[in-house]
Design an enzyme around this catalytic site. Structure first.
Site, mmCIF file in Angstrom:
data_model
loop_
_atom_site.group_PDB
_atom_site.id
_atom_site.type_symbol
_atom_site.label_atom_id
_atom_site.label_comp_id
_atom_site.label_asym_id
_atom_site.label_seq_id
_atom_site.Cartn_x
_atom_site.Cartn_y
_atom_site.Cartn_z
ATOM 1 N N ASP A 145 -0.994 -4.291 -2.986
ATOM 2 C CA ASP A 145 -2.011 -4.912 -3.835
ATOM 3 C C ASP A 145 -1.648 -4.725 -5.311
ATOM 4 O O ASP A 145 -0.716 -3.976 -5.639
ATOM 5 C CB ASP A 145 -3.377 -4.281 -3.497
ATOM 6 C CG ASP A 145 -4.506 -5.279 -3.649
ATOM 7 O OD1 ASP A 145 -4.363 -6.228 -4.450
ATOM 8 O OD2 ASP A 145 -5.547 -5.105 -2.980
ATOM 9 N N GLU A 192 0.707 -9.509 -3.496
ATOM 10 C CA GLU A 192 -0.382 -10.270 -4.120
ATOM 11 C C GLU A 192 -0.020 -10.562 -5.581
ATOM 12 O O GLU A 192 -0.895 -10.812 -6.414
ATOM 13 C CB GLU A 192 -1.708 -9.504 -4.040
ATOM 14 C CG GLU A 192 -2.165 -9.235 -2.631
ATOM 15 C CD GLU A 192 -3.669 -8.936 -2.531
ATOM 16 O OE1 GLU A 192 -4.458 -9.498 -3.293
ATOM 17 O OE2 GLU A 192 -4.021 -8.117 -1.669
ATOM 18 N N TRP A 193 1.248 -10.506 -5.875
ATOM 19 C CA TRP A 193 1.774 -10.626 -7.236
ATOM 20 C C TRP A 193 1.278 -11.891 -7.955
ATOM 21 O O TRP A 193 0.684 -11.784 -9.039
ATOM 22 C CB TRP A 193 3.282 -10.520 -7.090
ATOM 23 C CG TRP A 193 4.154 -10.623 -8.275
ATOM 24 C CD1 TRP A 193 3.780 -10.811 -9.579
ATOM 25 C CD2 TRP A 193 5.580 -10.521 -8.268
ATOM 26 N NE1 TRP A 193 4.885 -10.845 -10.381
ATOM 27 C CE2 TRP A 193 6.001 -10.676 -9.608
ATOM 28 C CE3 TRP A 193 6.552 -10.316 -7.278
ATOM 29 C CZ2 TRP A 193 7.352 -10.641 -9.971
ATOM 30 C CZ3 TRP A 193 7.887 -10.281 -7.631
ATOM 31 C CH2 TRP A 193 8.281 -10.447 -8.960
ATOM 32 N N PRO A 194 1.468 -13.102 -7.356
ATOM 33 C CA PRO A 194 1.017 -14.279 -8.115
ATOM 34 C C PRO A 194 -0.494 -14.323 -8.371
ATOM 35 O O PRO A 194 -0.919 -14.747 -9.446
ATOM 36 C CB PRO A 194 1.462 -15.473 -7.271
ATOM 37 C CG PRO A 194 1.932 -14.933 -5.970
ATOM 38 C CD PRO A 194 2.167 -13.476 -6.112
ATOM 39 N N LEU A 195 -1.280 -13.826 -7.435
ATOM 40 C CA LEU A 195 -2.737 -13.822 -7.627
ATOM 41 C C LEU A 195 -3.114 -13.089 -8.912
ATOM 42 O O LEU A 195 -3.930 -13.557 -9.700
ATOM 43 C CB LEU A 195 -3.414 -13.160 -6.414
ATOM 44 C CG LEU A 195 -4.887 -12.777 -6.571
ATOM 45 C CD1 LEU A 195 -5.764 -14.008 -6.761
ATOM 46 C CD2 LEU A 195 -5.375 -11.992 -5.359
ATOM 47 N N TYR A 196 -2.479 -11.928 -9.142
ATOM 48 C CA TYR A 196 -2.809 -11.142 -10.331
ATOM 49 C C TYR A 196 -2.105 -11.670 -11.584
ATOM 50 O O TYR A 196 -2.528 -11.369 -12.695
ATOM 51 C CB TYR A 196 -2.440 -9.665 -10.103
ATOM 52 C CG TYR A 196 -3.376 -9.008 -9.110
ATOM 53 C CD1 TYR A 196 -4.609 -8.501 -9.509
ATOM 54 C CD2 TYR A 196 -3.046 -8.935 -7.751
ATOM 55 C CE1 TYR A 196 -5.474 -7.914 -8.598
ATOM 56 C CE2 TYR A 196 -3.904 -8.355 -6.829
ATOM 57 C CZ TYR A 196 -5.127 -7.842 -7.259
ATOM 58 O OH TYR A 196 -5.984 -7.277 -6.362
ATOM 59 N N ASP A 211 -9.717 -13.664 -2.749
ATOM 60 C CA ASP A 211 -9.972 -13.115 -1.406
ATOM 61 C C ASP A 211 -10.800 -14.072 -0.558
ATOM 62 O O ASP A 211 -11.769 -14.654 -1.039
ATOM 63 C CB ASP A 211 -10.791 -11.821 -1.516
ATOM 64 C CG ASP A 211 -9.972 -10.661 -2.037
ATOM 65 O OD1 ASP A 211 -8.836 -10.870 -2.484
ATOM 66 O OD2 ASP A 211 -10.502 -9.532 -1.998
HETATM 67 C C1 GAL Z 1 -8.183 -6.955 -2.795
HETATM 68 C C2 GAL Z 1 -7.291 -7.715 -1.845
HETATM 69 C C3 GAL Z 1 -7.998 -7.724 -0.516
HETATM 70 C C4 GAL Z 1 -8.149 -6.308 -0.039
HETATM 71 C C5 GAL Z 1 -8.888 -5.472 -1.078
HETATM 72 C C6 GAL Z 1 -8.891 -4.004 -0.713
HETATM 73 O O1 GAL Z 1 -7.661 -7.013 -4.034
HETATM 74 O O2 GAL Z 1 -7.083 -9.026 -2.336
HETATM 75 O O3 GAL Z 1 -7.270 -8.516 0.402
HETATM 76 O O4 GAL Z 1 -6.895 -5.769 0.236
HETATM 77 O O5 GAL Z 1 -8.303 -5.608 -2.349
HETATM 78 O O6 GAL Z 1 -9.537 -3.216 -1.666
#
Ligand code: GAL
Length: 429
Positions: free
Chosen positions: A170, A203-207, A231
């Protein structure tokens, strides 16, 4: 060296450069070089359904604990999930103890995971499954547990020692885009150095999106899949917004997908509370078209036969897992209908028609056959099978014909088109 051999050498060098340039542009060649995720990863991930429930006193059956994963592992095998292709049993956030151990290593919460992760991994492996775990590139995980910043090598090694097979990494609590990018890259290299085969889920591109347009060529070199959008929740609105995000950004994201690296639109929420049967059909069909990793987040102890049938539908999984590995895209949008298509191996195509109107009853939509598969799918003819909502052989269609479909509100008709020339050449063998 005589002139001729110099010329030959120069020619070889030029040919090599050209080949390298050609390969550079082909998805698959520049993917993370760990040989994993050649088709989208399939498994189960706890987050959407079980979130950060750590209250084992009050809710012993749904808290994040060893017991939950042992039960899911048993069911993944006994109820046909493993045979259908769901292989990775994945832990999300909230498995950790609040502190690292005296050697700086992450440790599992000892009340909820009394035997530790190594024991869980051994059990999962004994069932022929693989184990996934979660950590974060920043100072803390999103739920506030210890982050991996400054500990990338130690954490990669700890996971490898435990026998972990997948890491969801994450991006919470990174203080800059540089920190984020460096963290994702360093963890990728650290995992590689362990020598263990570990799928790397980012989750690199999302952030990154709020600050810079992500460089997907680079992300693909480090990650096996990457989340782009917010999410998922257990609602139709959430599924719809992920589809909208993906189609609005398809020019950036679709070319990035290919064997070894995939766009991840987040978990399948089929089998929970928020989607109607038609909406569950839409999620399954479109996740297949998008070549999405298929991580169910549901309770395998309590799941309806309809949801199970959909999640284990072999024909739809075959589209998701098609070896050509090209992600589909939205072809057309009009009058609250969307048509999506995906090229498949052997000149076949998958086509999904979604009725996004959430008022009224079933509506019909007519597709000119010549408009599908860049004009090639049915030239001169093709065999069409409807896979969802119910499998129905629709027969041969010529290029000049049209196909009429009826689609429930918020539902999808998923079709598979086989090229008639391919069928003819197969039967003449
Ligand atoms: C979010 C992530 C979710 C889950 C959550 C856990 O940032 O996108 O998929 O992993 O954190 O805290």
């Amino acid at each position: 060296m005589n002139l001729m051999s110099r010329v030959t050498r120069l020619g070889c060098a030029l040919a090599f450069c050209c080949l390298a340039l050609v390969l550079w542009g082909v998805p698959g060649t520049r993917a993370l070089n760990n040989g994993l995720a050649m088709t989208p990863t399939m498994g189960w991930l706890h987050w959407e359904r079980f979130m950060c429930n750590v209250n084992c006193q009050e809710e012993p059956d749904s808290c994040i604990s060893e017991k939950l994963f042992l039960q899911m592992a048993e069911l993944m095998v006994s109820d046909g999930w493993k045979d259908a292709g769901y292989q990775y049993l994945c832990i999300d956030d909230c498995w950790m103890a609040p502190q690292r151990d005296s050697k700086g290593r992450l440790q599992a919460d000892s009340n909820r995971f009394p035997n530790g992760i190594r024991h869980l991994a051994d059990f999962v492996h004994s069932k022929g499954l693989k184990l996934g775990i979660y950590a974060d590139a920043g100072n803390k995980t999103c739920a506030g547990y210890p982050g991996s910043y400054g500990y990338y090598d130690i954490d990669a090694k700890t996971f490898a020692d435990w026998g972990v097979d997948l890491l969801k990494f994450d991006g919470c609590y990174c203080d800059s885009v540089k920190h984020l990018a460096d963290g994702y890259k360093q963890m990728s290299l650290a995992l590689n150095r362990t020598g263990r085969s570990i799928v790397y889920s980012c989750e690199w591109p999302l952030y990154a999106w709020p600050f810079v347009k992500p460089n997907y060529t680079e992300i693909r070199q480090y990650c096996n899949h990457w989340r782009n959008s917010a999410d998922i929740y257990d609602s139709w609105q959430s599924v719809r917004s992920i589809l909208d995000w993906t189609s609005s950004n398809q020019e950036s994201v679709v070319p990035a997908a290919g064997p070894g690296g995939w766009n991840d639109p987040d978990m399948l929420v089929i089998g929970n509370f928020g989607l109607s049967q038609d909406q569950q059909v839409t999620q399954m069909a479109l996740w297949a078209i998008m070549a999405a990793p298929l991580f169910m987040s549901n309770d395998l102890r309590h799941i309806s036969p309809e949801a199970k049938g959909l999640l284990q539908n072999k024909d739809v999984i075959a589209i998701n897992q098609d070896p050509l590995g090209k992600q589909g895209y939205r072809l057309r949008k009009s009058d609250n209908f969307e048509v999506w298509e995906r090229p498949l191996s052997n000149l076949a195509w998958a086509v999904a028609v979604v009725n996004l109107q959430d008022i009224g009853g079933p509506r019909s939509y007519t597709i000119p056959i010549a408009s599908l598969g860049k004009g090639l799918a049915c030239n001169p003819a093709c065999l069409i099978t409807q896979l969802l909502p119910v499998k129905t052989k629709l027969g041969f269609y010529e290029w000049t014909k049209s196909l009429k479909t009826q689609i429930n509100p918020t539902g999808t008709v998923l079709l598979r088109l086989e090229s008639a020339s391919k069928i003819a050449s197969k039967s003449s063998l």
